[in-house]
Design a protein around this motif. Sequence first.
Motif, PDB file in Angstrom:
ATOM      1  N   MET A   1      25.484   8.693  -0.154  1.00 49.47           N
ATOM      2  CA  MET A   1      24.908   7.816  -1.139  1.00 49.47           C
ATOM      3  C   MET A   1      23.397   7.763  -0.931  1.00 49.47           C
ATOM      4  O   MET A   1      22.944   7.494   0.173  1.00 49.47           O
ATOM      5  CB  MET A   1      25.519   6.440  -0.937  1.00 49.47           C
ATOM      6  CG  MET A   1      25.067   5.436  -1.881  1.00 49.47           C
ATOM      7  SD  MET A   1      26.537   4.983  -2.752  1.00 49.47           S
ATOM      8  CE  MET A   1      26.045   4.247  -4.127  1.00 49.47           C
ATOM      9  N   PRO A   2      22.614   7.962  -1.996  1.00 49.44           N
ATOM     10  CA  PRO A   2      21.152   7.935  -1.837  1.00 49.44           C
ATOM     11  C   PRO A   2      20.648   6.509  -1.615  1.00 49.44           C
ATOM     12  O   PRO A   2      21.189   5.551  -2.144  1.00 49.44           O
ATOM     13  CB  PRO A   2      20.626   8.499  -3.144  1.00 49.44           C
ATOM     14  CG  PRO A   2      21.733   8.391  -4.104  1.00 49.44           C
ATOM     15  CD  PRO A   2      23.010   8.355  -3.324  1.00 49.44           C
ATOM     16  N   LYS A   3      19.621   6.409  -0.808  1.00 47.85           N
ATOM     17  CA  LYS A   3      19.028   5.114  -0.505  1.00 47.85           C
ATOM     18  C   LYS A   3      18.011   4.760  -1.592  1.00 47.85           C
ATOM     19  O   LYS A   3      17.233   5.608  -2.022  1.00 47.85           O
ATOM     20  CB  LYS A   3      18.343   5.182   0.858  1.00 47.85           C
ATOM     21  CG  LYS A   3      17.926   3.850   1.376  1.00 47.85           C
ATOM     22  CD  LYS A   3      17.387   3.962   2.789  1.00 47.85           C
ATOM     23  CE  LYS A   3      16.989   2.587   3.251  1.00 47.85           C
ATOM     24  NZ  LYS A   3      16.404   2.631   4.567  1.00 47.85           N
ATOM     25  N   SER A   4      18.026   3.500  -2.039  1.00 47.49           N
ATOM     26  CA  SER A   4      17.084   3.084  -3.079  1.00 47.49           C
ATOM     27  C   SER A   4      15.691   2.919  -2.497  1.00 47.49           C
ATOM     28  O   SER A   4      15.528   2.637  -1.310  1.00 47.49           O
ATOM     29  CB  SER A   4      17.545   1.771  -3.716  1.00 47.49           C
ATOM     30  OG  SER A   4      17.561   0.762  -2.747  1.00 47.49           O
ATOM     31  N   LYS A   5      14.711   3.075  -3.374  1.00 50.39           N
ATOM     32  CA  LYS A   5      13.328   2.958  -2.926  1.00 50.39           C
ATOM     33  C   LYS A   5      12.990   1.483  -2.680  1.00 50.39           C
ATOM     34  O   LYS A   5      13.399   0.596  -3.417  1.00 50.39           O
ATOM     35  CB  LYS A   5      12.377   3.496  -3.983  1.00 50.39           C
ATOM     36  CG  LYS A   5      12.471   4.982  -4.164  1.00 50.39           C
ATOM     37  CD  LYS A   5      11.450   5.413  -5.194  1.00 50.39           C
ATOM     38  CE  LYS A   5      11.497   6.902  -5.409  1.00 50.39           C
ATOM     39  NZ  LYS A   5      10.515   7.332  -6.400  1.00 50.39           N
ATOM     40  N   VAL A   6      12.210   1.248  -1.681  1.00 55.17           N
ATOM     41  CA  VAL A   6      11.743  -0.106  -1.375  1.00 55.17           C
ATOM     42  C   VAL A   6      10.397  -0.284  -2.058  1.00 55.17           C
ATOM     43  O   VAL A   6       9.470   0.484  -1.831  1.00 55.17           O
ATOM     44  CB  VAL A   6      11.622  -0.303   0.152  1.00 55.17           C
ATOM     45  CG1 VAL A   6      11.084  -1.693   0.455  1.00 55.17           C
ATOM     46  CG2 VAL A   6      12.948  -0.063   0.810  1.00 55.17           C
ATOM     47  N   ARG A   7      10.351  -1.309  -2.918  1.00 53.33           N
ATOM     48  CA  ARG A   7       9.086  -1.566  -3.618  1.00 53.33           C
ATOM     49  C   ARG A   7       8.170  -2.383  -2.738  1.00 53.33           C
ATOM     50  O   ARG A   7       8.599  -3.297  -2.056  1.00 53.33           O
ATOM     51  CB  ARG A   7       9.337  -2.334  -4.911  1.00 53.33           C
ATOM     52  CG  ARG A   7      10.056  -1.517  -5.922  1.00 53.33           C
ATOM     53  CD  ARG A   7      10.138  -2.298  -7.198  1.00 53.33           C
ATOM     54  NE  ARG A   7      11.517  -2.240  -7.658  1.00 53.33           N
ATOM     55  CZ  ARG A   7      12.070  -3.065  -8.497  1.00 53.33           C
ATOM     56  NH1 ARG A   7      11.389  -4.062  -8.972  1.00 53.33           N
ATOM     57  NH2 ARG A   7      13.316  -2.918  -8.868  1.00 53.33           N
ATOM     58  N   LYS A   8       6.920  -2.055  -2.810  1.00 45.26           N
ATOM     59  CA  LYS A   8       5.939  -2.792  -2.044  1.00 45.26           C
ATOM     60  C   LYS A   8       5.434  -3.946  -2.907  1.00 45.26           C
ATOM     61  O   LYS A   8       4.957  -3.748  -4.025  1.00 45.26           O
ATOM     62  CB  LYS A   8       4.787  -1.866  -1.663  1.00 45.26           C
ATOM     63  CG  LYS A   8       3.958  -2.381  -0.549  1.00 45.26           C
ATOM     64  CD  LYS A   8       2.977  -1.323  -0.083  1.00 45.26           C
ATOM     65  CE  LYS A   8       2.605  -1.662   1.327  1.00 45.26           C
ATOM     66  NZ  LYS A   8       1.642  -0.717   1.852  1.00 45.26           N
TER      67      LYS A   8
END
Length: 87
Positions: A1-8
């Motif tokens: 499962m791909p990891k979601s991007k963490v928004r800054k």
Amino acid sequence: MPKSKVRKKTDYTINPASRTPVKIKAGPSPVWYVAIMLGFMLAGLAWLIVYYLAAEQIEWMANLNAWNFLIGFGLMVVGLVMTMKWR
């Protein structure tokens, strides 16, 4: 499962110019202002009470019919609007 991007997240800074207190120059309301304000509210109440109790004996008031409600509540609303300027 791909990891979601963490928004800054950007840091929220409060504008120091908007935090300065504002001095109010107006003092307390004069006594006559309060008397007129309460007078309007009581006059509206008195108008409605007289309409309910003695409309049959007062011809011109009986001819106004439902306009008596507008007059009575209108006087009370004027007094209530005056409370917004009361200090």
